[in-house]
Design a protein around this motif. Structure first.
Motif, mmCIF file in Angstrom:
data_model
loop_
_atom_site.group_PDB
_atom_site.id
_atom_site.type_symbol
_atom_site.label_atom_id
_atom_site.label_comp_id
_atom_site.label_asym_id
_atom_site.label_seq_id
_atom_site.Cartn_x
_atom_site.Cartn_y
_atom_site.Cartn_z
ATOM 1 N N GLY A 125 0.845 -1.235 0.046
ATOM 2 C CA GLY A 125 0.000 0.103 -0.081
ATOM 3 C C GLY A 125 0.812 1.395 -0.036
ATOM 4 O O GLY A 125 0.300 2.459 -0.098
ATOM 5 N N ALA A 126 2.287 1.011 -0.102
ATOM 6 C CA ALA A 126 2.904 2.380 0.056
ATOM 7 C C ALA A 126 2.818 3.169 -1.219
ATOM 8 O O ALA A 126 2.926 4.327 -1.483
ATOM 9 C CB ALA A 126 4.382 2.104 0.372
ATOM 10 N N VAL A 127 2.670 2.286 -2.351
ATOM 11 C CA VAL A 127 2.395 3.145 -3.792
ATOM 12 C C VAL A 127 1.117 2.532 -3.823
ATOM 13 O O VAL A 127 0.611 1.421 -4.300
ATOM 14 C CB VAL A 127 3.241 2.359 -4.680
ATOM 15 N N PRO A 128 0.311 3.767 -4.204
ATOM 16 C CA PRO A 128 -1.355 3.555 -4.048
ATOM 17 C C PRO A 128 -1.807 2.754 -5.250
ATOM 18 O O PRO A 128 -1.050 2.935 -6.492
ATOM 19 C CB PRO A 128 -1.913 4.790 -3.652
ATOM 20 N N ALA A 129 -2.842 2.080 -5.244
ATOM 21 C CA ALA A 129 -3.668 1.818 -6.579
ATOM 22 C C ALA A 129 -3.907 3.210 -7.488
ATOM 23 O O ALA A 129 -4.274 4.032 -6.721
ATOM 24 C CB ALA A 129 -4.963 0.954 -6.249
ATOM 25 N N MET A 130 -4.017 2.976 -8.843
ATOM 26 C CA MET A 130 -4.276 4.037 -9.578
ATOM 27 C C MET A 130 -4.903 3.591 -10.775
ATOM 28 O O MET A 130 -4.575 2.528 -11.411
ATOM 29 C CB MET A 130 -2.905 4.971 -10.017
ATOM 30 N N LEU A 131 -5.555 4.560 -11.586
ATOM 31 C CA LEU A 131 -6.176 4.366 -12.848
ATOM 32 C C LEU A 131 -5.467 4.982 -13.929
ATOM 33 O O LEU A 131 -5.063 6.145 -13.664
ATOM 34 C CB LEU A 131 -7.664 4.932 -12.937
ATOM 35 N N ARG A 132 -4.655 4.425 -14.675
ATOM 36 C CA ARG A 132 -3.577 5.108 -15.552
ATOM 37 C C ARG A 132 -4.435 5.132 -17.043
ATOM 38 O O ARG A 132 -4.828 4.175 -17.718
ATOM 39 C CB ARG A 132 -2.533 4.225 -15.699
ATOM 40 N N LEU A 133 -4.752 6.590 -17.369
ATOM 41 C CA LEU A 133 -5.126 6.752 -18.696
ATOM 42 C C LEU A 133 -4.084 7.525 -19.674
ATOM 43 O O LEU A 133 -3.449 8.353 -19.191
ATOM 44 C CB LEU A 133 -6.449 7.758 -18.532
ATOM 45 N N GLN A 134 -4.040 6.856 -20.811
ATOM 46 C CA GLN A 134 -2.820 7.367 -21.914
ATOM 47 C C GLN A 134 -3.877 8.120 -22.824
ATOM 48 O O GLN A 134 -4.587 7.480 -23.427
ATOM 49 C CB GLN A 134 -2.118 6.241 -22.324
ATOM 50 N N MET A 135 -3.595 9.541 -22.955
ATOM 51 C CA MET A 135 -4.034 10.175 -24.181
ATOM 52 C C MET A 135 -2.965 11.168 -24.602
ATOM 53 O O MET A 135 -2.780 11.933 -23.937
ATOM 54 C CB MET A 135 -5.465 10.989 -23.428
ATOM 55 N N GLY A 136 -2.863 10.818 -26.028
ATOM 56 C CA GLY A 136 -1.802 11.482 -26.505
ATOM 57 C C GLY A 136 -0.621 11.440 -25.825
ATOM 58 O O GLY A 136 -0.202 10.516 -25.336
ATOM 59 N N PRO A 137 0.126 12.598 -25.691
ATOM 60 C CA PRO A 137 1.336 12.634 -24.831
ATOM 61 C C PRO A 137 1.368 12.539 -23.637
ATOM 62 O O PRO A 137 2.272 12.658 -22.861
ATOM 63 C CB PRO A 137 1.977 13.924 -25.275
ATOM 64 N N VAL A 138 -0.087 12.676 -23.042
ATOM 65 C CA VAL A 138 -0.148 12.548 -21.540
ATOM 66 C C VAL A 138 -0.699 11.298 -20.852
ATOM 67 O O VAL A 138 -1.551 10.908 -21.474
ATOM 68 C CB VAL A 138 -1.506 13.814 -21.071
ATOM 69 N N THR A 139 0.020 11.121 -19.615
ATOM 70 C CA THR A 139 -0.422 9.764 -18.979
ATOM 71 C C THR A 139 -1.128 10.352 -17.671
ATOM 72 O O THR A 139 0.019 10.888 -16.894
ATOM 73 C CB THR A 139 0.642 8.955 -18.854
ATOM 74 N N TRP A 140 -2.295 10.212 -17.254
ATOM 75 C CA TRP A 140 -2.712 10.544 -16.217
ATOM 76 C C TRP A 140 -2.903 9.363 -15.195
ATOM 77 O O TRP A 140 -3.289 8.453 -15.597
ATOM 78 C CB TRP A 140 -4.322 11.106 -16.365
ATOM 79 N N GLU A 141 -2.439 9.446 -14.011
ATOM 80 C CA GLU A 141 -2.461 8.440 -12.893
ATOM 81 C C GLU A 141 -3.530 8.877 -11.849
ATOM 82 O O GLU A 141 -3.030 10.010 -11.030
ATOM 83 C CB GLU A 141 -0.911 8.414 -12.327
ATOM 84 N N ILE A 142 -4.714 8.491 -12.025
ATOM 85 C CA ILE A 142 -5.671 9.093 -11.128
ATOM 86 C C ILE A 142 -5.556 8.023 -9.839
ATOM 87 O O ILE A 142 -5.865 6.695 -9.857
ATOM 88 C CB ILE A 142 -6.890 8.738 -11.781
ATOM 89 N N CYS A 143 -5.435 8.623 -8.715
ATOM 90 C CA CYS A 143 -5.212 7.758 -7.484
ATOM 91 C C CYS A 143 -6.580 7.589 -6.368
ATOM 92 O O CYS A 143 -6.623 6.616 -5.647
ATOM 93 C CB CYS A 143 -4.195 8.775 -6.454
#
Length: 170
Positions: A125-143
């Motif tokens: 749990g030190a590194v939280p779960a996340m939703l990773r969305l890749q859109m063009g040059p941006v990778t969004w890591e939603i926690c």
């Protein structure tokens, strides 16, 4: 003929020159909690129409409703994966929005593909779960779900604003 060397002062001045443009091939943005969003639509209905969507520290420029709709649909498609996120991560403060707080600017055009994967937590749990969305040059890591919901709402508003104000090109 001996090679000409530049004086040290000229070499230093040349080293300080900033290039006229640069290209970022990938940007990773991690978001948790309520992500502040701002939409600014300029030159409505003209060929110069442009929507500026600020999500946290990222400013995204778009011109066409189809572009914003494709992004919003991609984020909507990730809703099933977002259900696995915790509701909120405590201890995060919303960031302020303004011209001095933007860390990156992205121009989004065409029909961007949005890829999404769920990354489970690691290291106990030190590194939280996340939703990773890749859109063009941006990778969004939603926690957390709060961040996902606030960003999805902004993408939908962008799609509605540009969809309600088509240009001659659309």
């Amino acid at each position: 003929m001996p090679a000409r060397t530049r004086p040290p002062a000229e070499q230093t001045a040349q080293a300080r020159m900033i290039t006229a443009s640069s290209v970022v091939t990938n940007l990773v943005v991690r978001a948790a909690g309520l992500v502040p969003a701002r939409l600014d639509l300029a030159h409505v209905g003209t060929p110069e129409q442009q929507l500026g969507l600020t999500l946290g520290g990222v400013l995204i420029y778009m011109r066409a409703g189809a572009t914003a709709r494709a992004a919003a649909d991609g984020w909507t498609g990730a809703a099933v994966l977002a259900q696995s996120l915790p509701p909120a991560i405590a201890g995060r403060r919303p960031l302020l929005i303004g011209p001095t707080t933007v860390a990156a600017m992205v121009r989004l055009a065409g029909l961007p593909e949005v890829g999404a994967i769920f990354v489970p937590s690691r290291a106990s749990g030190a590194v939280p779960a996340m939703l990773r969305l890749q859109m063009g040059p941006v990778t969004w890591e939603i926690c957390d779900a709060t961040a996902y919901t606030s960003m999805l709402r902004a993408w939908r508003q962008a799609a509605q604003l540009l969809g309600d104000n088509p240009t001659e090109d659309e």
